[in-house]
Structure formats: structure tokens, C-alpha cells
Design an enzyme around this catalytic site. Sequence first.
Site, mmCIF file in Angstrom:
data_model
loop_
_atom_site.group_PDB
_atom_site.id
_atom_site.type_symbol
_atom_site.label_atom_id
_atom_site.label_comp_id
_atom_site.label_asym_id
_atom_site.label_seq_id
_atom_site.Cartn_x
_atom_site.Cartn_y
_atom_site.Cartn_z
ATOM 1 N N HIS A 339 1.087 -1.540 0.065
ATOM 2 C CA HIS A 339 -0.137 -0.078 -0.191
ATOM 3 C C HIS A 339 0.945 1.313 0.155
ATOM 4 O O HIS A 339 0.650 2.017 -0.805
ATOM 5 C CB HIS A 339 -0.354 -0.324 1.032
ATOM 6 C CG HIS A 339 -2.293 -1.147 1.130
ATOM 7 N ND1 HIS A 339 -1.799 -2.459 0.974
ATOM 8 C CD2 HIS A 339 -3.390 -1.028 1.113
ATOM 9 C CE1 HIS A 339 -2.492 -2.893 1.663
ATOM 10 N NE2 HIS A 339 -3.959 -1.946 0.559
ATOM 11 N N HIS A 382 -0.175 -3.028 8.173
ATOM 12 C CA HIS A 382 0.774 -3.372 8.411
ATOM 13 C C HIS A 382 1.872 -2.444 9.265
ATOM 14 O O HIS A 382 1.045 -1.995 10.090
ATOM 15 C CB HIS A 382 2.123 -2.531 7.105
ATOM 16 C CG HIS A 382 1.256 -3.215 5.929
ATOM 17 N ND1 HIS A 382 1.901 -4.130 5.466
ATOM 18 C CD2 HIS A 382 0.284 -3.496 5.471
ATOM 19 C CE1 HIS A 382 1.978 -4.483 3.940
ATOM 20 N NE2 HIS A 382 0.983 -3.789 3.628
ATOM 21 N N ASP A 386 7.257 -2.049 7.624
ATOM 22 C CA ASP A 386 6.886 -2.260 6.292
ATOM 23 C C ASP A 386 6.701 -0.732 5.498
ATOM 24 O O ASP A 386 7.095 -1.039 4.758
ATOM 25 C CB ASP A 386 6.111 -2.650 6.734
ATOM 26 C CG ASP A 386 5.707 -4.302 7.415
ATOM 27 O OD1 ASP A 386 6.848 -4.923 7.411
ATOM 28 O OD2 ASP A 386 5.091 -4.985 7.715
#
Length: 475
Positions: A339, A382, A386
Amino acid sequence: MGQTEELRMMSRPNRMVYTPITRGHKPTPSQESNTLSTMSEVSCATTMSMESEVIEGCKEEERFEDFTEEEENGIGWRSGSEETVDTVVMVGAGTGELDKRMKSRNSDYGSYCNSPTDLAGTVVPQDISTDGDTLQNSPLLPTSEEEDNTSDSAKKSDNPLDTVKLEMPPVTQEQEARYQPDKIPGEPLKTLLSALFLGTGFLATTASLAFTHERVPDIKPLPDIVLDNIKHQSWGLDVSEYLLMISTISALIVVLLHSHRLVILRRIWLLLGILYYYRALTMFVTVLPKADETYTCMPRKNDTSALDYTKRVLTIISGGGLSINGKHIYCGDYIFSGHTMTLTMGYLVIKQYSPRRFILLHWASFLISLCGVIFLLLSRGHYTIDVLLAYYVTSRIWWIYHTLAHNQQLKYRGEHNFLDNMCWWHVFRFFETKIQGPLPRRYSLPLPKIVKRFFLHSFSRLRRENSVSQEIFRA
């Protein structure tokens, strides 16, 4: 008029002589009549900037009072008038000291008007019986016909007015493209190859997730200084994915409106493909537990077959890697965040390829990407590591690629270029070999040329009709 031609005229009695020194144009009939003189007397005509004044029958002192003698090498007379534009001097035979070579200060060619008596002992007489009256009309510079008649093996002349032929090296296509930066090839085949590369990268990521899902540890989330100090918001993931789609669509519109859309598309697809391959590797080698304990994952199987892995891959691809459609039901894709990678790429595309004056668009894209990352962390989609790794890897590979693309020296291997050690440098060189420097910020509609021409003609016709109607209304 050359020296040889003046000597030829000496052997012909009662020949009218004139030596016009004009500023690069042919004398008019009135100027010719003012400059004609017999061989037995000397007259001078001076053309002024505003009017032409002819002095006839003047004394020697008065005739040449506008000239001063040059002591250097005993050469003739020089005009001392600052307002003289063109000076015409005719010298006949038997003028005594006035038979010296004359030169006009403002002559375009800086040449001297020599009298025939000065050349009597220096030039060998030639037969002029067939020359006719064309000698006195000889131009100062050689004509094109004379240049054509001159062979390549002719002797070099000391005359500085002679034409010089320069041999120019042939220009190759690569050099021509260098000096014509507007001609940037689209190369759709390379764009297609980059699209295939992106597809294989996305397939590798989904396959990695399909295998990683079986290895996710069933333990509590790892300690995270950000996630441990914020309140969990389950709706944050959906909002983040909506913002991701807005950023992606905005970037796609900017690229499609760019005149060099094919070049930009293959750059983006190549970089996304590289990032997807990196992500497939990192998520497979190190598997982290779920960051959100409330997130529902598909049950694991101990005896998973190849058909099960294939079904998982197809399910993930059909959902586009998003959980908003309910098909992202497999866990383990944490390092690094897909994302954040997509949000960062969308902002970089808009910032790089949109018009510079669209500052509001740049800031809006930045805020959308930033808010997307924030909502992603609020939903615990996340870990913080990350997100940081995704931003760092995406931004650095983007900047490295465009640094290479904007510098010609970095497209060649050598001791000056350590970036050629990257595994994708050869692919980059293949894609960017015909691109010279940064892409110009030019925009056009992504329509075929026939459609563009039709709309252009229609718009021009409407403008003409409106202008005609307005003129009729005013009348």
C-alpha cells in the site's frame, strides 16, 4: 575590377572607365552616368548619406581635399570624411602624383582603386580583342558560374575574397537525435515489454503470498512503538485503499495527458515490476505475525497441493491485491508494505510529470499519500517498519532511475559509473538508449491523429463562423 582588367582597358583608346565601390548592390543608371569619366582627366564623385553631390572641374587640391595620404608603404589616399558612405574614384592617364592607389575608408571590401599606370610594369599585357565591353562590368566577387568552372585541382589563390569549400563530416542518426530533443520515439514495443515485466512481478508477489500464508506464526503481534501507542481503527484500512485508488487514478490521468506517455508508462511499469520482485523476496524470507489480531485470514492446510496454490494466486489477482473487495484473505505480506509503495509511487509520478505550476495538485497528492499511510497504520494493516522500508525503497529506486535517465554518461559502463552494478541497469539502458535527457513537459489528448485533426478542423470552422457573424452584427 581587377588589376589585369584595368591594364586591358589602357590599350583601348577613348574607353569610358568607372570603378564603383558600392555597398553590395548594383549601381543604378544615374549612378553610372555620374561616375563616367574620360581617360584624360580625373574626376571624383562622392555619394553622401542623404544626397549625391558631384564635383566637376575642380582643382587638384579641391578634388582630393577629402582624402589624406597614408605614409605607410606610400599607398594612395584615404578618405578623411566621417560622413562619406560610398566613395567612387576615377583615375585617368597622365595625372602625376595623383596616380597613386586610392582607397575609400568606408568601402565594403576594403579594396584599393588602382590606376592603370601603377600596374604598367607589373602585369603582362594580354590580348583583349575578344573581351568586348564586359571587362568594366566585372564584379568584385566571383559569380557562381566562375565557381562551377573552377576545378578541384586548381591552384590556391592568395585572394582573401576567394570562396572556400569546407568538408563537413556526415551526421549520424544518434547525433541528429541529440540535437533534436523534441523527436523522442515512443517505442511501443518496449512499453509492451515493461508491461509484461510488471505482470510477472505481480504474479511473483501473489505466488510468494500464497506460499507465505502457510508459514505465518500464530503468535501475538510484535512490539511496535507506533502501533502500541495509537488506538486501533478497523475502518482505517478501507479509507487507506480508497485514497490509494484516488492517487493511482490521478497519476494515470497525468501520464495519459503527457505527450510522451509511452515512455513514462514503461518507466513506471519497469520500476513497479522491480519493486514487486523485491517484495516477493522480502516477504518470503522473513515472515512476521499478524499486526492486527482481529483480521480474519484463511485457514491453513497441512497438505496444500499445487492446485490449491494456483487457486490462491488467482483469488489474489482477481482482487487486485486489495482487501476492500473481500478477496485479500491471506496473511503474511508485511515486509514491505504494498500500500505504501503504491501511494508513494503515485505521488512521485504526479510530482515529476505534471506541470510545475500545478502546485495545488502536488500538495493534494502528497496529502493523499500521507493520509493513506496514516490510516494504514491506524488499522494496523502493516507494521511501522513495513511502511518505512516501502517508502525508502520506492523513493530511492525512483530517484536513481531518473538520475540515470537524465545523464548520458551514466548510460555507459566505466570507472565513472558504479550504478552499472545494479541488476536492472542493463534493462534500464535498453529502455532509455534513445532518450536524451529529461522529458519535456508537454501535454496532449491521448487520441489518434485522425480524431485530433477532425476536432481541430471543426474548432477552426466554428471560430471562423463566429468571427463572420460578429462582423455582420457589428455592421
